[in-house]
Enzyme design. Structure first.
Site, short mmCIF file in Angstrom:
data_model
loop_
_atom_site.label_atom_id
_atom_site.label_comp_id
_atom_site.label_asym_id
_atom_site.label_seq_id
_atom_site.Cartn_x
_atom_site.Cartn_y
_atom_site.Cartn_z
N GLY A 182 0.83 -1.20 0.00
CA GLY A 182 0.00 0.00 0.00
C GLY A 182 0.87 1.24 0.00
O GLY A 182 2.01 1.22 -0.44
N CYS A 183 0.33 2.34 0.49
CA CYS A 183 1.11 3.57 0.61
C CYS A 183 2.34 3.30 1.45
O CYS A 183 2.25 2.73 2.54
CB CYS A 183 0.26 4.67 1.25
SG CYS A 183 1.14 6.22 1.49
#
Length: 280
Positions: A182-183
């Site tokens: 993810g981020c």
């Protein structure tokens, strides 16, 4: 054995041992592992000026030993040199010239500003932060102007460091792994807290555009994924340890996005789950 002046073993030799039977056998002697460029070290240190005054020390109450990568740019060159060549438990004391410390005093970094444009409460020897983020010291105040010195406070000074190498992690003993989870900011913070993780870096991987901009990556057109590269000591941490942080099972993590459909589609490309293990 060939010894240095400090008593460290510099080369690995075989020592001939004569047992009672008068037969001979070779016994290998292991050389001490000494710190070199690229290694990660933890040191205690005290820094003094030529007058004996202490300007910095990790040995003061409430302070912690300094951890850094030799040659990584975190410390001045002279400090790198002071630690290089030491084995764990050994100490060294060196006097560092300004060229290998904070440089010489640069007259161009001493400026005058109109007193009318300066805060009213400035006093001599105050330290201030300029609008561009640079620190400065007030060195003179007249009726018309104020003199600021932007040189480092230790510029032009010889520095003596008394250092002790506490631990040594050789660069060639480390391993790397890259995670797409993810981020990258959240997973990077989680990895930084894992004992045995030496360093982390964030970036993009698996795309088809060389050195893309953030805007290009966010558009979803380059095929890149956000990743965290983790450098770790395999003697202290296993890659599977990340599972305890729910970073290997990241598909579930990514699908919990609450963004609108267009953003979710982009996230599944840019913030998709990846894991790469490779040698340093």
């Amino acid at each position: 054995m060939q010894l240095s002046a400090a008593g460290r073993v510099l080369t690995r030799r075989a020592v001939c041992v004569r047992p009672a039977s008068d037969s001979r056998r070779l016994v290998p002697v292991r050389a001490l592992q000494v710190a070199k460029v690229g290694d990660y070290v933890c040191v205690d240190y005290t820094g003094t000026l030529d007058d004996g005054s202490v300007f910095d020390s990790s040995r003061q109450e409430g302070r912690k030993p300094l951890e850094f990568k030799i040659g990584g740019g975190l410390v001045i060159k002279g400090f790198d040199v002071a630690v290089t060549g030491l084995a764990a438990g050994q100490s060294n004391k060196v006097r560092v010239d300004p060229d290998d410390a904070y440089g010489h005093v640069n007259p161009e970094y001493i400026i005058n500003i109109p007193k009318a444009k300066a805060p009213d409460n400035l006093n001599l020897n105050d330290r201030v932060m300029l609008s561009n983020g640079l620190p400065a010291k007030v060195t003179a105040i007249t009726d018309d102007h104020i003199t600021l010195d932007l040189n480092h406070e230790l510029a032009g000074k010889h520095l003596t460091f008394d250092v002790t190498l506490l631990t040594l992690t050789p660069a060639d003993s480390l391993q790397k792994v890259a995670f797409g989870a993810g981020c990258f900011w959240g997973p990077e913070l989680a990895f930084m807290r894992v004992p045995g993780v030496i360093s982390t870096e964030v970036g993009y991987s698996q795309g088809h555009v060389k050195e893309p901009s953030y805007e290009q990556v966010c558009s979803g057109s380059t095929g890149h994924a956000e990743v965290v590269q983790v450098t770790y000591d395999p003697n202290q941490v296993k890659v599977l340890y990340a599972g305890q942080l729910d970073l290997l099972n990241v598909t579930k993590y990514n699908l919990h996005s609450t963004n609108h459909a267009g953003m979710l589609s982009r996230q599944l490309v840019i913030k998709r789950s990846l894991a790469f293990i490779y040698p340093c």
